[in-house]
Design an enzyme around this catalytic site. Structure first.
Site, PDB file in Angstrom:
ATOM      1  N   ALA A  62      61.186   3.745  50.294  1.00 29.61           N
ATOM      2  CA  ALA A  62      60.794   3.843  48.769  1.00 29.61           C
ATOM      3  C   ALA A  62      60.850   5.245  48.026  1.00 29.61           C
ATOM      4  O   ALA A  62      60.566   5.847  48.998  1.00 29.61           O
ATOM      5  CB  ALA A  62      59.525   2.962  48.258  1.00 29.61           C
ATOM      6  N   GLY A 101      61.009   1.247  53.185  1.00 28.81           N
ATOM      7  CA  GLY A 101      62.023   0.405  52.370  1.00 28.81           C
ATOM      8  C   GLY A 101      63.406   0.403  52.966  1.00 28.81           C
ATOM      9  O   GLY A 101      64.267  -0.259  52.641  1.00 28.81           O
ATOM     10  N   GLU A 104      63.660  -1.806  55.499  1.00 30.69           N
ATOM     11  CA  GLU A 104      63.630  -3.108  55.130  1.00 30.69           C
ATOM     12  C   GLU A 104      64.836  -3.515  54.333  1.00 30.69           C
ATOM     13  O   GLU A 104      65.142  -4.745  54.618  1.00 30.69           O
ATOM     14  CB  GLU A 104      62.414  -3.187  53.975  1.00 30.69           C
ATOM     15  CG  GLU A 104      61.212  -3.297  54.575  1.00 30.69           C
ATOM     16  CD  GLU A 104      59.798  -3.120  53.619  1.00 30.69           C
ATOM     17  OE1 GLU A 104      60.058  -2.096  52.796  1.00 30.69           O
ATOM     18  OE2 GLU A 104      59.020  -4.022  53.845  1.00 30.69           O
ATOM     19  N   GLU A 124      54.783   2.977  56.384  1.00 32.77           N
ATOM     20  CA  GLU A 124      53.914   2.776  54.781  1.00 32.77           C
ATOM     21  C   GLU A 124      52.542   2.980  55.226  1.00 32.77           C
ATOM     22  O   GLU A 124      51.751   3.612  54.366  1.00 32.77           O
ATOM     23  CB  GLU A 124      54.124   1.459  54.485  1.00 32.77           C
ATOM     24  CG  GLU A 124      55.605   1.249  53.770  1.00 32.77           C
ATOM     25  CD  GLU A 124      56.741   0.900  54.652  1.00 32.77           C
ATOM     26  OE1 GLU A 124      56.322   1.273  55.876  1.00 32.77           O
ATOM     27  OE2 GLU A 124      57.695   0.377  54.316  1.00 32.77           O
TER      28      GLU A 124
HETATM   29  N1  3HC Z   1      60.313   9.374  48.404  1.00 30.02           N
HETATM   30  C1  3HC Z   1      60.581  10.429  47.663  1.00 30.02           C
HETATM   31  N2  3HC Z   1      60.564  11.720  48.099  1.00 30.02           N
HETATM   32  C2  3HC Z   1      60.789  11.880  49.488  1.00 30.02           C
HETATM   33  C3  3HC Z   1      60.536  10.560  50.394  1.00 30.02           C
HETATM   34  C4  3HC Z   1      60.468   9.524  49.793  1.00 30.02           C
HETATM   35  N3  3HC Z   1      60.136   8.436  50.455  1.00 30.02           N
HETATM   36  N4  3HC Z   1      60.993  11.104  51.473  1.00 30.02           N
HETATM   37  C5  3HC Z   1      60.984  12.428  51.544  1.00 30.02           C
HETATM   38  N5  3HC Z   1      60.884  12.661  50.304  1.00 30.02           N
HETATM   39  C6  3HC Z   1      61.373  14.350  49.588  1.00 30.02           C
HETATM   40  C7  3HC Z   1      60.132  15.247  50.236  1.00 30.02           C
HETATM   41  O1  3HC Z   1      59.116  15.409  49.086  1.00 30.02           O
HETATM   42  C8  3HC Z   1      60.925  16.444  50.280  1.00 30.02           C
HETATM   43  O2  3HC Z   1      60.799  16.928  48.890  1.00 30.02           O
HETATM   44  P1  3HC Z   1      60.996  18.465  48.632  1.00 30.02           P
HETATM   45  O3  3HC Z   1      62.054  19.239  49.527  1.00 30.02           O
HETATM   46  O4  3HC Z   1      61.116  18.394  46.977  1.00 30.02           O
HETATM   47  O5  3HC Z   1      59.726  18.871  49.267  1.00 30.02           O
HETATM   48  C9  3HC Z   1      62.289  16.097  50.713  1.00 30.02           C
HETATM   49  O6  3HC Z   1      62.352  14.700  50.485  1.00 30.02           O
HETATM   50  C10 3HC Z   1      62.570  16.326  52.325  1.00 30.02           C
HETATM   51  O7  3HC Z   1      61.544  15.839  52.803  1.00 30.02           O
HETATM   52  P2  3HC Z   1      60.961  16.591  54.383  1.00 30.02           P
HETATM   53  O8  3HC Z   1      60.616  17.885  53.863  1.00 30.02           O
HETATM   54  O9  3HC Z   1      59.737  15.716  54.606  1.00 30.02           O
HETATM   55  O10 3HC Z   1      62.118  16.536  55.321  1.00 30.02           O
HETATM   56  P3  3HC Z   1      62.126  16.186  56.809  1.00 30.02           P
HETATM   57  O11 3HC Z   1      63.557  16.352  57.255  1.00 30.02           O
HETATM   58  O12 3HC Z   1      61.093  16.996  57.229  1.00 30.02           O
HETATM   59  O13 3HC Z   1      61.820  14.620  56.938  1.00 30.02           O
HETATM   60  C11 3HC Z   1      61.607  12.368  56.353  1.00 30.02           C
HETATM   61  C12 3HC Z   1      62.615  13.624  56.508  1.00 30.02           C
HETATM   62  C13 3HC Z   1      61.390  11.771  58.111  1.00 30.02           C
HETATM   63  C14 3HC Z   1      62.345  11.125  55.809  1.00 30.02           C
HETATM   64  C15 3HC Z   1      59.888  12.660  55.765  1.00 30.02           C
HETATM   65  O14 3HC Z   1      60.476  13.153  54.628  1.00 30.02           O
HETATM   66  C16 3HC Z   1      59.405  11.493  55.776  1.00 30.02           C
HETATM   67  O15 3HC Z   1      58.762  11.169  56.573  1.00 30.02           O
HETATM   68  N6  3HC Z   1      59.522  10.828  54.512  1.00 30.02           N
HETATM   69  C17 3HC Z   1      58.936   9.645  54.135  1.00 30.02           C
HETATM   70  C18 3HC Z   1      59.017   8.279  54.750  1.00 30.02           C
HETATM   71  C19 3HC Z   1      58.382   7.222  54.247  1.00 30.02           C
HETATM   72  O16 3HC Z   1      57.097   7.138  54.232  1.00 30.02           O
HETATM   73  N7  3HC Z   1      58.978   6.185  53.674  1.00 30.02           N
HETATM   74  C20 3HC Z   1      58.114   5.068  53.434  1.00 30.02           C
HETATM   75  C21 3HC Z   1      58.067   5.062  52.062  1.00 30.02           C
HETATM   76  S1  3HC Z   1      56.629   3.959  51.444  1.00 30.02           S
HETATM   77  C22 3HC Z   1      58.090   2.465  51.346  1.00 30.02           C
HETATM   78  O17 3HC Z   1      59.041   2.522  51.617  1.00 30.02           O
HETATM   79  C23 3HC Z   1      57.257   1.400  50.450  1.00 30.02           C
HETATM   80  C24 3HC Z   1      58.098   0.000  50.849  1.00 30.02           C
HETATM   81  O18 3HC Z   1      57.674  -0.807  51.924  1.00 30.02           O
HETATM   82  C25 3HC Z   1      58.025  -1.102  49.643  1.00 30.02           C
END
Ligand code: 3HC
Ligand code: NAI
Length: 706
Positions: A62, A101, A104, A124
């Site tokens: 998400a 997400g 998902e 999450e």
């Molecule tokens: N939403 C918004 N921005 C995101 C994002 C997300 N889910 N994931 C990464 N970004 C952004 C980062 O903030 C960063 O932005 P910036 O360059 O402006 O600082 C950019 O994307 C690149 O991210 P990283 O520097 O972390 O890049 P990496 O290549 O090191 O890692 C990744 C990539 C493994 C995808 C890591 O970013 C990550 O773990 N992201 C989070 C994933 C996550 O937690 N997903 C679950 C979200 S909650 C959800 O899905 C709820 C649902 O169940 C309803």
């Protein structure tokens, strides 16, 4: 290109999500996916669908930046349901990271093809949430309840190979490794065509044989993760959602998931953990450093000193494949240092994390030396010798003679003035602090200390290097103790004073342990060695610190009780044990000192101890920020969470203060300052922000836009 584009290949439609950098499920992506699916549902020319992604990864979750704002329809569960309910087979083509997400969406698809180097996960929980678009209901159906508990409660990334063995994939193709995804998409199209006769296979309709998933099973799981999840809200909600999946049909399970998801969303922990997520990604943004700033190549590293820190520091580079030459004064010290390193690797081998061949390969990257000349081809040299300016002076003068032109010269000093250290060379621009935390091969934090003369390319190189070796590198300015230890001194002051004024050491420790710290401050002092503080105070002189707070600790050291390393300190320790036990002897020392100082002992409550400790951290943090020794309040939070075990679910001390409200913080500090002006001089930045009705977060935002 639209965020969700469509390509028709024969009777298959390929939908490609293109929302850089990580294809997060923003409103536009959700809307695009839903519209395309709705149109394709009734398009008779299309008999199967592939969901693919452009760029560097499958959908990584998400869009976290949308959390906390009003949700714009369609919601993600609606989109995933629409995919699952498609009347024709839908295949996901997964590479990079299919997270949250994103996974998902893939579980809403009827079939999945993955690249061998892909990773999936439901992280999450790390954001204080649970998978809220059916992940807690569909993942156990496809991967099994045990694997779902493991994945969802830990939030860890899972390799495609492991996920394949759990039944998540219907086929794997060769690794994509940053290259073209066309073979993956071809394989997904082929599978889609193959599945046209069989039709959709909705994950939500898969059955779970719940005969063995009774209450005792879940109770056993809860117990097994109790230590890792202490204090966290979301893990228990994840478990309850999976429990619901094991007992209820999809629609009812989804309802339970929604309620538990909303409980997480509205809990302050999710805000704190999301703050930490973005804070860690901000640390690399440094004034004066851009993508265009040149970087130096670091192909070989030199380390001086193979003591507690030197060996651990060296391991970080070797683990990243960078050879290290390590210099000591004497052969025995060198051998001892390398033996400790080998022992660390062998312990990893025993735990199944490394093979014998890997241990041998890593040890082969170490070269020991007693000669400075052996460092002449190193691109980076880090000094980790005794904490004495005269010795650092000798080392850096020598390095200036032998290091090649352009080599970066770093000190791991905890407190010393790195500007002064740099002045002992003729190349102060090449000098900076690289302050690792003990144990250096384990702790994620690295303070990168920028002096007044550190060259931009030196700083930029070290910031990149921190990431390369798996550290979170936070830039600090030169000051006594930099960010972390400077704040720690104020925190330690509160606990030392609480003991002399009336509490037992174990009461102080219990208060902060229960707050969420991995251990209390006095247990930590025992572990670090009480003699360090003792020597520091001796060199400061009694007029320069609060003797009332620390005399009892000096007495303890003078009794020969230097802490855990000698089996006795503030606490007693059974032979070979690290578990602190209250000491009657020490309580007598404390009581005697209180009497000598004329203190009427009075106990503070646990809440008061925590509050004073937090106010001390925040006040010092605000001074550091106000003096420009840290670039952001959120950097300070990253330092505290990664270097000192501050509970991430509280978001770090500065976020904690924002939640209290800086007006409240100011009022409390002013009252303390009236009673003890020397100890509690209020940080001017707190006065200013509180007067303007602002928070540290607002301060960070304003600075970022300058
Ligand atoms: N939403 C918004 N921005 C995101 C994002 C997300 N889910 N994931 C990464 N970004 C952004 C980062 O903030 C960063 O932005 P910036 O360059 O402006 O600082 C950019 O994307 C690149 O991210 P990283 O520097 O972390 O890049 P990496 O290549 O090191 O890692 C990744 C990539 C493994 C995808 C890591 O970013 C990550 O773990 N992201 C989070 C994933 C996550 O937690 N997903 C679950 C979200 S909650 C959800 O899905 C709820 C649902 O169940 C309803
Ligand atoms: P240590 O005493 O364990 O190791 C120092 C090593 O340096 C010894 O093996 C010694 O033989 C060697 N040494 C001394 N002078 C030398 C010289 N001139 N040339 C080559 N080798 C020399 O010390 P420790 O704990 O590893 O600390 C090293 C530095 O790291 C200090 O500046 C300390 O403040 C800092 N530091 C220590 C932390 C800790 O928790 N121990 C944490 C972060 C920083």
């Amino acid at each position: 290109m639209s965020v969700v584009s469509k390509e028709i290949r024969g009777n298959v439609a390929i939908l490609t999500v293109n929302n850089p950098p990580v294809n997060a499920l923003s409103h536009a992506v959700r809307d695009g996916l839903l519209n395309q699916m709705q149109a394709l549902a009734t398009d008779d020319t299309v008999q199967a669908i592939v969901v693919a992604c452009a760029g560097r990864t499958f959908i990584a979750g998400a869009d976290i930046t949308e959390f906390g704002k009003p949700m714009q329809a369609p919601s993600l569960p609606t989109v995933v349901d629409a995919i699952e309910n498609m009347p024709k087979p839908v295949v996901a083509a997964i590479f990079g990271t299919a997270l949250g997400g994103g996974l998902e969406v893939a579980l809403g698809c009827h079939y999945r093809v993955g690249a061998e180097d892909a990773k999936i996960g439901l992280p999450e929980v790390k954001l204080g949430l649970l998978p809220g678009a059916g992940g807690t209901q569909r993942f156990p159906r496809i991967a099994g309840v045990e694997n779902a508990l493991d994945a969802i409660v830990s939030g860890r990334h899972i390799s495609a190979k492991q996920a394949n063995s759990w039944g998540v994939f219907d086929g794997l193709v060769d690794a994509v490794a940053g290259g073209s995804t066309s073979a993956l998409v071809d394989a997904a199209v082929a599978l889609a065509i193959e599945k046209i006769p069989a039709g959709p296979r909705p994950t939500g309709q898969m059955e779970i044989d719940n005969s063995k998933y009774d209450e005792a099973f879940f109770a056993g799981f809860r117990k097994s993760v109790a230590r890792q999840t202490r204090g966290y809200f979301a893990p228990e909600q994840c478990i309850q959602a999976i429990e619901a999946a094991s007992r209820l049909p999809l629609a009812e399970g989804m309802e339970a998931e929604r309620k538990l998801f909303m409980a997480c969303m509205t809990n302050p922990q999710s805000r704190a953990l999301q703050h930490m997520f973005f804070a860690e990604r901000q640390v690399g943004r440094i004034p004066g450093i851009t993508k265009e700033t040149p970087r130096r190549t670091i192909a070989k590293v030199g380390i001086i000193g193979a003591g507690t820190m030197g060996g651990g520091i060296a391991m970080n580079f070797v683990n990243a494949g960078i050879p290290v030459t390590i210099l000591e004064l004497q052969e025995e010290a060198l051998e001892r240092g390398l033996k400790v390193v080998r022992g660390n690797y062998e312990r990893s081998m025993k735990r199944g994390k490394l093979t014998q061949a890997q241990v041998d390969d890593r040890m082969a990257l170490f070269t020991g030396t007693l000669e400075y000349e052996a460092l002449s081809d190193c691109d980076l040299i880090i000094e980790a010798v005794f904490e004495k300016m005269e010795i650092k002076q000798q080392v850096f003068s020598k390095l200036d003679e032998v290091a090649k032109e352009g080599a970066i010269l770093a000190s791991n000093t905890s407190y010393l003035d790195i500007d002064e250290i740099a002045s002992y060379t003729n190349r102060p621009g090449d000098v900076l602090g690289l302050h690792f935390f003990s144990p250096a091969n384990v702790m994620r934090l690295l303070e990168i200390v920028r002096t007044s003369k550190t060259a931009d390319d030196v700083l930029a190189t070290c910031v990149g290097l921190a990431k390369q070796i798996g550290k979170v590198g936070v830039v600090a300015g030169v000051c006594h103790g930099f960010i972390g230890n400077r704040m720690l001194a104020r925190y330690g002051h509160v606990s030392a004073l609480a003991v002399i004024e009336g509490n037992t050491p174990q009461e102080v420790d219990a208060a902060l342990f229960d707050f969420g710290m991995p251990m209390g401050p006095l247990t930590m002092s025992d572990m670090a060695g009480l003699d360090i503080g003792y020597m520091n105070r001796q060199s400061m002189g009694r007029e320069n610190y609060d003797t009332t707070a620390y005399d009892w600790q000096d007495k303890i050291v003078e009794l020969g009780r230097k802490g855990l390393k000698v089996g006795a300190g503030i606490y007693d320790y059974d032979e070979g044990s690290r578990v602190p036990k209250p000491s009657a002897e020490i309580q007598q020392v404390i009581d005697g000192e209180s009497a000598r100082l004329g203190i009427t002992r009075a106990k503070k409550t646990a809440e008061e101890i925590v509050e004073l400790s937090m106010l001390a951290l925040v006040n010092e943090g605000a001074k550091i920020l106000g003096e420009g020794k840290a670039y952001r309040a959120s950097d300070i939070d990253v330092v505290y969470a990664n270097g000192y075990g501050f509970p991430p679910y509280r978001g770090g001390p500065m976020h904690y203060a924002d939640i209290m409200g800086l007006d409240v913080v100011l009022a409390k500090l002013q009252a303390l300052s009236t009673a003890k002006p020397d100890m509690w001089q209020v940080a001017p930045l707190i006065e200013k922000l509180a007067a303007d009705g602002k928070s540290f977060a607002a301060f960070d935002r304003e600075n970022a836009s300058k």
